[in-house]
Design a protein around this motif. Structure first.
Motif, mmCIF file in Angstrom:
data_model
loop_
_atom_site.group_PDB
_atom_site.id
_atom_site.type_symbol
_atom_site.label_atom_id
_atom_site.label_comp_id
_atom_site.label_asym_id
_atom_site.label_seq_id
_atom_site.Cartn_x
_atom_site.Cartn_y
_atom_site.Cartn_z
ATOM 1 N N ALA A 119 -33.766 -7.214 2.393
ATOM 2 C CA ALA A 119 -34.722 -6.304 1.781
ATOM 3 C C ALA A 119 -35.715 -5.843 2.825
ATOM 4 C CB ALA A 119 -35.449 -6.991 0.638
ATOM 5 N N GLU A 134 -42.711 14.359 -11.349
ATOM 6 C CA GLU A 134 -41.536 15.140 -10.953
ATOM 7 C C GLU A 134 -40.566 15.370 -12.099
ATOM 8 O OE1 GLU A 134 -39.915 13.231 -7.488
ATOM 9 O OE2 GLU A 134 -41.883 12.920 -6.606
ATOM 10 N N ASP A 191 -45.396 -9.896 2.660
ATOM 11 C CA ASP A 191 -44.491 -10.028 3.817
ATOM 12 C C ASP A 191 -44.406 -11.468 4.310
ATOM 13 O OD1 ASP A 191 -47.160 -8.551 5.187
ATOM 14 O OD2 ASP A 191 -46.362 -10.175 6.374
ATOM 15 N N ARG A 208 -49.567 -8.536 -2.640
ATOM 16 C CA ARG A 208 -49.385 -9.980 -2.757
ATOM 17 C C ARG A 208 -48.232 -10.269 -3.698
ATOM 18 N NH1 ARG A 208 -53.650 -13.252 -5.051
ATOM 19 N NH2 ARG A 208 -54.608 -11.374 -5.926
ATOM 20 N N ARG A 225 -41.533 -5.980 -1.833
ATOM 21 C CA ARG A 225 -41.910 -5.659 -0.457
ATOM 22 C C ARG A 225 -42.483 -4.247 -0.354
ATOM 23 N NH1 ARG A 225 -40.869 -7.747 4.655
ATOM 24 N NH2 ARG A 225 -39.042 -8.978 4.119
ATOM 25 N N LEU A 226 -41.884 -3.338 -1.092
ATOM 26 C CA LEU A 226 -42.305 -1.942 -0.986
ATOM 27 C C LEU A 226 -43.643 -1.686 -1.670
ATOM 28 C CD1 LEU A 226 -41.290 0.735 0.125
ATOM 29 C CD2 LEU A 226 -40.271 1.189 -2.097
ATOM 30 N N ASP A 280 -40.886 5.303 -4.839
ATOM 31 C CA ASP A 280 -41.714 6.152 -3.997
ATOM 32 C C ASP A 280 -42.850 6.759 -4.813
ATOM 33 O OD1 ASP A 280 -42.519 7.700 -1.818
ATOM 34 O OD2 ASP A 280 -41.357 9.397 -2.573
ATOM 35 N N LEU A 281 -42.503 7.171 -6.032
ATOM 36 C CA LEU A 281 -43.508 7.734 -6.930
ATOM 37 C C LEU A 281 -44.585 6.696 -7.257
ATOM 38 C CD1 LEU A 281 -44.010 10.241 -8.884
ATOM 39 C CD2 LEU A 281 -42.956 8.819 -10.629
ATOM 40 N N ARG A 317 -45.390 4.041 -5.577
ATOM 41 C CA ARG A 317 -46.142 3.719 -4.369
ATOM 42 C C ARG A 317 -47.236 4.768 -4.143
ATOM 43 N NH1 ARG A 317 -46.033 4.184 1.095
ATOM 44 N NH2 ARG A 317 -45.048 6.194 0.716
ATOM 45 N N ARG A 334 -36.468 6.938 -5.852
ATOM 46 C CA ARG A 334 -37.403 7.998 -6.207
ATOM 47 C C ARG A 334 -38.569 7.447 -7.024
ATOM 48 N NH1 ARG A 334 -35.620 13.484 -9.410
ATOM 49 N NH2 ARG A 334 -37.513 14.646 -8.984
#
Lengths: 259, 232
Positions: free
Chosen positions: A259, A140, A238, A222, A217-218, A193-194, A196, A190
């Motif tokens: 979080a 992006e 988690d 592990r 977490r996102l 998200d990218l 991920r 941003r």
């Protein structure tokens, strides 16, 4: 899938700065497509661990085993310096906390992305430029700015450029040191998200060092928790965050904002 | 029907090291076996460990003792002991979980959230989109919301996204933690219909339903939990 061999195997790794132990007897493995977070406070040894396993800092003890594209297992610290450098340019990527450490300021954004392609033998200028443009799109960035110097980019843009520069050679394993630290919250979101999306789409394996539990977490399947140079807890992300067992992990989780 | 889950003598306590090591027992020697086509409603007073039991089933919480076996890929996986990768495989292919609250991911639109578990199990994107949209329609999610990230949605809307996400891949086991708490009557009925449909295709549902009307409409069995340490 459960019988797959690990992409990366760390065995009893140790590193000392003089009298002070930075990493003590650390062992873990990482499978293809798996994202592992290493969390802990400053000084816990997580960045030292990352440098040892990514070929930047020779550990005092232990082994770092990596399975190459040819399904050969290599001992990262037993191979030659040039073989190790080849690995870091091809199969591996490294995203620094400070993008300036991972970018070349004296060449354009496009050349920063193209450099790794040239390092692995790409010579056709048109193809390299086309690939660089495609990667600017993926992360992006405005492709009209391909000829600008990275120093003209904002911190968040530089970080995305650094990611493009790393991923263009299709590494199978990416090391990231606090990739979102120092960025504004909206820019962080941003970038996360990218990352991920890229990790999912490309089936990348990654080791991400972060002090931010929300990042773990996102992104991470592990999580390893480090305290005073040791891994004190490891497991499903988690589980580690929602049901921490070790006193230090409980302190870490209860001190963080939700979080 | 053969069992899909077998919980045996499951015990769960929390040791709070930051609170001087106090030990909070929550589950004590809980056993439960259930098969496809059942909807087991967990009941018990507040603090009896209903959510904890679901979380142990999903391996979100670790068990201190006992086993939590789930039928997966023609075998059994003990969620209390399995390797993280195996647990993730169970979650991907066998078990869905509707938590009380949706954990919204910045910038990811509602439709992508619901499509993700379908894509992860190999459904074609076009087909996954159609399936997600069909669920949104049944759960009365307005089309203008489909392509927005749910962070700004109301509690009820977020809960319905959560439900759509869990039901979309039609897992063999569905864990429901108060799935209708934030919903109005029309949407409660839509969820009841989804649960009945899942039962008809042979799924096992284990849930906490505080709403009596919903519970009596879906439950085929009541499972009573008592607070740990309290005699029967």
């Amino acid at each position: 899938m459960m019988t797959e061999t690990p992409l990366l195997e760390i065995q009893n790794l140790g590193y000392r700065y003089g009298q002070r132990a930075a990493c003590v007897d650390i062992s873990f493995d990482l499978f293809p497509g798996e994202v592992l977070a290493v969390v802990g406070e400053s000084g816990s040894g997580k960045t030292t661990l990352l440098r040892c396993i990514s070929g930047q800092l020779r550990p005092d003890t232990g082994q770092v085993l990596f399975q190459t594209r040819a399904s050969e297992t290599v001992d990262v610290w037993a191979i030659s310096e040039s073989a190790r450098r080849w690995l870091t340019r091809t199969d591996w990527g490294f995203v620094h906390q400070n993008p300036r450490d991972g970018l070349r300021a004296d060449v354009s954004a496009g050349a920063n992305i193209g450099e790794r392609l040239m390092a692995i033998g790409a010579r056709h200028y048109g193809n390299i430029r086309e690939e660089a443009t495609a990667w600017m799109n993926k992360v992006e960035l405005d492709t009209a700015r391909i000829d600008e110097s990275p120093s003209a980019f904002s911190g968040g843009m530089q970080q995305r450029l650094q990611i493009a520069r790393n991923l263009v050679s299709r590494p199978r394993l990416v090391f990231m040191d606090e990739p979102t630290a120092g960025l504004d919250v909206s820019v962080q979101a941003r970038l996360l998200d990218l990352l991920r999306g890229l990790a999912c789409d490309l089936g990348l394996a990654a080791v991400i060092v972060t002090h931010d539990l929300a990042v773990a977490r996102l992104l991470a399947h592990r999580t390893l928790v480090m305290n005073a140079g040791r891994v004190v807890e490891a497991g499903l992300t988690d589980q580690v965050l929602d049901d921490p067992q070790h006193p230090y992990t409980q302190l870490l989780v209860s001190s963080a904002l939700p979080a | 029907m053969k069992n899909i889950i077998e919980i045996n003598n499951l015990s769960k306590y929390f040791i709070l090291h930051t609170q001087g090591g106090v030990n909070i027992p929550v589950l004590e020697a809980v056993s439960l076996a259930a098969s496809g086509g059942e909807c087991v409603a967990i009941v018990g007073s507040s603090g009896a460990g209903k959510s904890t039991l679901l979380k142990c089933l999903y391996a979100n919480y670790r068990a201190q003792a006992g086993s939590v076996r789930v039928r997966h890929r023609d075998g059994w996986v003990d969620m209390a002991r399995a390797h993280p990768r195996e647990i993730l495989d169970v979650r991907r292919h066998t078990m869905g979980y509707v938590s009380q609250f949706l954990r919204a991911i910045p910038r990811v639109p509602a439709i992508d959230i619901v499509m993700a578990p379908l894509l992860a199990t190999g459904t074609e994107p076009d087909k996954a989109r159609v399936m997600a949209q069909a669920l949104f329609e049944r759960l009365n999610i307005a089309p203008r919301l489909w392509h927005l990230p749910p962070a700004t949605f109301s509690g009820g809307e977020q809960q319905r996204i959560n439900i759509a996400r869990a039901f979309a891949p039609q897992p063999a086991v569905l864990l429901l933690d108060e799935p209708t708490a934030a919903l109005d009557e029309a949407n409660r009925n839509a969820v009841v219909e989804l649960v009945r449909e899942a039962l008809r295709r042979g799924a096992l549902l284990v849930g906490i339903f505080h709403d009596h009307a919903v519970r009596s409409a879906v439950a085929t069995r009541i499972f009573q939990l008592r607070p740990a340490g309290v005699p029967l």
